[in-house]
Design an enzyme around this catalytic site. Structure first.
Site, short mmCIF file in Angstrom:
data_model
loop_
_atom_site.label_atom_id
_atom_site.label_comp_id
_atom_site.label_asym_id
_atom_site.label_seq_id
_atom_site.Cartn_x
_atom_site.Cartn_y
_atom_site.Cartn_z
N HIS A 187 57.72 17.96 44.62
CA HIS A 187 56.66 18.12 44.74
C HIS A 187 55.70 18.95 44.45
O HIS A 187 55.02 19.44 44.38
CB HIS A 187 57.13 18.39 46.26
CG HIS A 187 57.61 20.07 46.17
ND1 HIS A 187 59.14 20.06 46.22
CD2 HIS A 187 57.13 21.28 45.77
CE1 HIS A 187 59.00 21.15 46.67
NE2 HIS A 187 58.09 21.67 46.05
N ASP A 227 62.53 14.08 45.14
CA ASP A 227 62.16 15.92 45.35
C ASP A 227 62.87 16.36 43.53
O ASP A 227 62.88 17.46 42.77
CB ASP A 227 62.82 16.50 45.68
CG ASP A 227 60.99 17.21 45.40
OD1 ASP A 227 60.24 17.17 45.00
OD2 ASP A 227 61.24 18.47 46.46
N ASN A 297 59.26 29.21 44.06
CA ASN A 297 60.99 29.74 44.07
C ASN A 297 61.01 27.86 43.74
O ASN A 297 62.25 27.69 42.69
CB ASN A 297 61.41 29.34 44.92
CG ASN A 297 62.24 30.91 44.92
OD1 ASN A 297 61.73 31.95 45.44
ND2 ASN A 297 63.29 30.98 43.78
N SER A 298 60.46 26.61 44.59
CA SER A 298 60.63 25.51 43.58
C SER A 298 60.63 25.11 42.23
O SER A 298 60.15 25.23 41.56
CB SER A 298 59.95 24.64 44.41
OG SER A 298 59.81 24.77 45.90
#
Length: 539
Positions: A187, A227, A297-298
């Protein structure tokens, strides 16, 4: 992030009333099992198999095995053996491996190649999985910080209220190979690979010790469902993270997250493992942690006390403290060959639905509770009540075991599984892996009668109750733990389907029904049932 939207929709959707609904549409007919005693059908099937050989040799082999025609089987084996050689010449070692193991599943052998040779070619070059010694693993937390990066996606300028602003997506990532390969979330880099995105988009990374320099990077592979994304930058990193084994994680273990929350490079937060089995993805469970996670943080690493990566941070519920989630590193390990060689990962499925079979508290396999007409499982002879116990020698004790095994498999491949039929008799069946649709519910809606599809949709088996009204049903049975069970439906309750609504934006199917429920005193009521268009129970 979409998982949280689905959770909210599922809580609210049962009370929604839509003013615009789609009329119930049933297929005119559904596919019936193949009749191998009909000579004309068998003759046409042999012709169809022969035509498949050029473009779909593994599918042809699968159909030939079901037909049990040794001459046709041998032709398929010879063609697949030839395809192994062509795939090796093209350096598509993953495809070569798929072909080889498909022959192996059929009980056949390649005349020219062996498993060790193909496995060596496949694994030798894959980031983090190759046999090359790596002396760049972190020795301290500071080294771990330098093995992590900021992902910077420049999407040009966006205009709001007449003013222009820089449109920047910020995420995190970490190096897994000294050649510059690194991991992040899909994402974060979605605009780089999404064909629907038509705007400007450029991908860069920033190092902790040089945050002012943007280093160009490119997408090597990505998986929207899990993801995950594999990137490459043309630099040699100082340190490379070591992949751990999150199977050993237990509730209460201490972990730390590294990333760039809110644009603050090189931020370390710590906490514990809160849970290891949250079903927020359609293809597996994720880890829940209470370490502070914020936007940015992803894609960053979640590390243990030994500084090994145990998971990849992918989501946090910003309005609620301590509810944050990460993808187990085992999923990354299983998918790395596909991420490295296939670009976009297309997951397989066999067009079935089911849950873990239990004997008391013991998990004993994956029970098939529904089979879609015309799908791979249907053609292979799987039926409701069959329990898969192993695939290619790998034990399958639960749904999660099956999902994990399938993460490493490519489409258009053949597997052999051991199972128990509904009467408990052992049997062996072939699995042909087809492309998994993004919306399994939509696929089932198109291929089966609504009375049958209510089993995977809501967990209730129905039979027609009226010759005059084709939408009137009686519930025959209810599966424990499903929507029907939670909504207090039970056997012999009456139900009439009124309207169907596909909410493609939120990925939900809503069905308006009129019903009388025994557990609710047989009161007449019109209500809305809701189910996501995808869930972990479709495989």
């Amino acid at each position: 992030m979409h998982s949280y939207k689905k959770i909210i929709i599922s809580l609210l959707g049962l009370s929604l009333i839509f003013t615009s609904c789609q009329s119930l549409k049933q297929p005119k007919s559904i596919e019936e099992p193949f009749d191998y005693s009909d000579k004309d059908l068998v003759k046409n099937e042999i012709k169809r198999i022969t035509e498949m050989l050029d473009t779909e040799p593994v599918r042809a082999l699968w159909r030939a095995l079901l037909l049990k025609d040794e001459d046709v089987i041998q032709k398929c084996v010879e063609r697949i053996d030839l395809q192994i050689g062509l795939a090796i010449e093209e350096k598509d070692y993953f495809k070569a491996s798929n072909y080889y193991h498909s022959l192996e599943a059929a009980g056949k052998k390649s005349a020219s190649y062996n498993e060790n040779e193909i496995a060596a070619l496949l694994s030798d070059d894959i980031p983090a999985l190759s046999n090359n010694s790596n002396q760049k693993n972190p020795k301290s937390l500071n080294d771990c910080m330098e093995a992590s990066v900021t992902i910077w996606v420049d999407r040009g300028v966006k205009v709001q209220n007449g003013a222009g602003y820089a449109d920047i997506i910020i995420g995190s990532g970490f190096f897994i190979d000294e050649r510059g390969y690194l991991v992040t979330n899909h994402h974060v880099i979605d605009s780089m690979v999404n064909p629907k995105y038509e705007g400007y988009s450029r991908l860069y990374i920033k190092l902790l010790d040089d945050p002012d320099t943007k280093i160009p990077a490119k997408v090597i592979g990505y998986d929207e469902s899990l993801d995950l994304a594999l990137l490459k930058a043309e630099i040699e990193p100082k340190y490379v993270m070591k992949l751990g084994s999150s199977r050993e994680l237990k509730i209460g273990n201490k972990v730390s997250a590294i990333g760039t929350p809110l644009g603050l490079e090189g931020t370390l937060t710590s906490g514990i493992i809160s849970a290891t089995d949250r079903k927020l993805l359609s293809l597996g469970n994720v880890i829940q942690v209470d370490a502070a996670i914020n936007s940015g943080n992803s894609g960053g690493p979640l590390i243990d006390a030994n500084m090994d990566v145990q998971a990849i941070v992918f989501a946090g519920m910003l309005r609620y403290q301590g509810l944050n989630f990460a993808i187990p590193v085992e999923y990354l390990r299983q998918e790395l060959p596909l991420l490295y060689t296939q670009g976009e990962i297309i997951h397989p499925w066999i067009a079935a639905y089911g849950r873990t079979k239990r004997n008391g508290r013991e998990k004993v396999g994956l029970e098939i509770q529904y089979v879609m007409p015309g799908g791979s499982a249907f053609i292979s002879g799987f039926r409701t009540g069959d329990v898969i116990t192993s695939i290619s020698g790998t034990p399958i004790n639960c749904l999660e075991d099956f999902q994990f095994f399938m993460l490493g498999q490519g489409i258009e491949s053949l597997l052999k599984c051991t199972c128990l039929d509904a009467q408990g008799n052992p049997c062996e069946k072939y699995l042909y892996l087809e492309k998994r649709p993004k919306e399994p519910v939509n696929e089932i809606y198109k291929h089966d009668f609504f009375a049958n599809s209510f089993v995977p949709f809501f967990g209730m088996k129905m039979v027609s109750s009226s010759t005059l009204n084709k939408n009137s049903f009686t519930i025959e049975s209810v599966l424990p733990g499903t929507t029907a069970d939670e909504m207090n439906f039970s056997s012999n309750d009456h139900l009439t389907v009124k309207d169907v609504y596909f909410d493609n934006e939120n990925q939900y199917l809503y069905v308006s029904v009129y019903t009388k429920r025994r557990k609710k005193g047989f009161l007449d009521i019109t209500m809305m049932l809701a189910t996501p268009l995808d869930s972990p129970y479709y495989f």
